[in-house]
Design an enzyme around this catalytic site. Structure first.
Site, short mmCIF file in Angstrom:
data_model
loop_
_atom_site.label_atom_id
_atom_site.label_comp_id
_atom_site.label_asym_id
_atom_site.label_seq_id
_atom_site.Cartn_x
_atom_site.Cartn_y
_atom_site.Cartn_z
N ASP A 171 6.49 14.84 20.22
CA ASP A 171 7.71 14.88 19.22
C ASP A 171 8.47 13.60 19.36
OD1 ASP A 171 9.22 14.98 17.09
OD2 ASP A 171 10.14 16.76 17.87
N ASP B 226 6.06 11.19 13.16
CA ASP B 226 6.68 11.27 14.25
C ASP B 226 6.38 12.64 15.39
OD1 ASP B 226 8.36 12.94 13.00
OD2 ASP B 226 10.17 12.60 13.79
N GLU B 227 5.23 13.46 14.80
CA GLU B 227 5.01 14.52 15.50
C GLU B 227 3.63 14.80 15.39
OE1 GLU B 227 6.69 18.30 15.18
OE2 GLU B 227 7.60 17.81 13.06
#
Length: 352
Positions: A12, A107-108
């Site tokens: 993350d 983003d993860e």
């Protein structure tokens, strides 16, 4: 013969959009910074850096409120093309480690590294390598959690942010889960957390003491999920082929919304959260909008339209029509958007 222990990573990026902006302009690094829409356009905060979070600012917060909390806040409009490119670079690093990558947003992602032979098979070493490579190649810090299941890996990645690395080995799962606050469990929001509090349940050890029948009576089918998570049970695989079909937010209210006016008022917060979530996913092409309403008798209705924009006026129009179907107090309210299928997006991008 026991099943082999899985090794799952959850990676993350820390305050991703803000991190990209700070990387590109180091002068922004140590001051309160937020990425989001302008106050004049009733914008919302998409993400913010850690200096801004000290003022109580968070994603999905209206920009006007964020500026009241921190008048010196620096606001940067989002640049999604730039964020998508950085995300592509980071995802490429993930795939160098394993082909079993399940992106959750820009983003993860989850990574299944159970069969990776490098790093002597150590998930800890793999997580460390992932963090080092992402920082060296993109300038973005990534927090990583390693555990035998997806839900524990995700909790671990958030355990020591920013720039965290938390590992939950198989022999520590039992002790970790027993002490885990129930509000850390996936799916336990404010309303469910309040109901658990009312039952005197604050930790997974206390949750384990509850019979499955009682949990089913109190929480419906989610009661079984609570029963399993309190025991560290989560067999969900990392899904490589994962096309997201919708983006939505919903809220279950501790007290039923008594009438249409109360439900319309509750839409404001939901729409702010939805906009932030759409932004977080890079503003993909939209095919339609929908509302979901669960009434106090647990009947549920969903109403959608392909001709409306994902704004407050549209959702108010749909909610008005949906509420007419029952004229009852509202237990749960949700808003969302349908996404254009990936195949259709590719066809639209083909040259004439």
């Amino acid at each position: 013969m026991p099943a082999p222990v899985r090794k799952i990573l959850h990676a993350d990026c820390d305050c991703f959009y803000a991190a990209v902006e700070m990387r590109d302009n180091p002068a922004l690094r140590d001051i309160p910074l937020a990425v989001g829409g302008a106050r004049e356009g009733r914008g919302v905060i998409t993400t913010c850096n850690y200096p801004a979070r000290k003022f109580g600012i968070h994603s999905a917060m209206p920009t006007a409120r964020a500026l009241r909390l921190c008048p010196e806040l620096t606001l940067v409009p989002p640049d999604f093309d730039k964020y998508r490119e950085v995300s592509r670079q980071i995802q490429a690093i993930f795939h160098e480690l394993t082909p079993l990558v399940e992106p959750l947003s820009l983003d993860e992602a989850y990574l299944d590294v159970s069969d990776v032979e490098g790093f002597k098979g150590s998930a800890t070493w793999m997580a460390r390598w992932l963090k080092e490579e992402c920082l060296a190649r993109t300038g973005i810090t990534v927090s990583v959690g390693a555990a035998p299941s997806k839900f524990l890996a995700k909790i671990a990645s958030d355990w020591d942010k920013p720039d965290g690395l938390t590992v939950i080995p198989p022999d520590q799962v039992e002790s970790f889960v027993l002490a885990l606050p129930v509000r850390k469990l996936h799916g336990v929001g404010p309303a469910t957390g309040a109901r658990l509090d009312a039952l005197g349940i604050t930790t997974c050890e206390e949750l384990r003491a509850q019979p499955i029948d009682k949990l089913l009576d109190e929480f419906g089918k989610f009661g079984r999920r609570l029963y399993e998570l309190a025991r560290g049970i989560d067999e969900r695989p990392v899904k490589v082929e994962r096309e997201r079909k919708s983006i939505s937010v919903e809220s279950t209210y501790g007290r039923d919304l008594p009438d249409l006016a109360a439900a319309q008022e509750a839409l404001v917060t939901l729409c702010e959260k939805l906009k932030a979530r759409i932004d977080r996913n890079g503003r993909p092409p939209l095919a339609g909008v929908f509302v979901k309403v669960r009434f106090d008798d647990f009947t549920t209705t969903t109403l959608e339209s392909k001709g409306l924009e994902p704004d407050l006026a549209s959702y108010r129009q749909l909610l008005d029509q949906a509420w007419q179907r029952a004229h009852r107090p509202v237990r749960l309210l949700g808003v969302g958007v349908r996404l254009v299928p990936q195949e259709a997006r590719q066809q639209l991008s083909l040259p004439f």
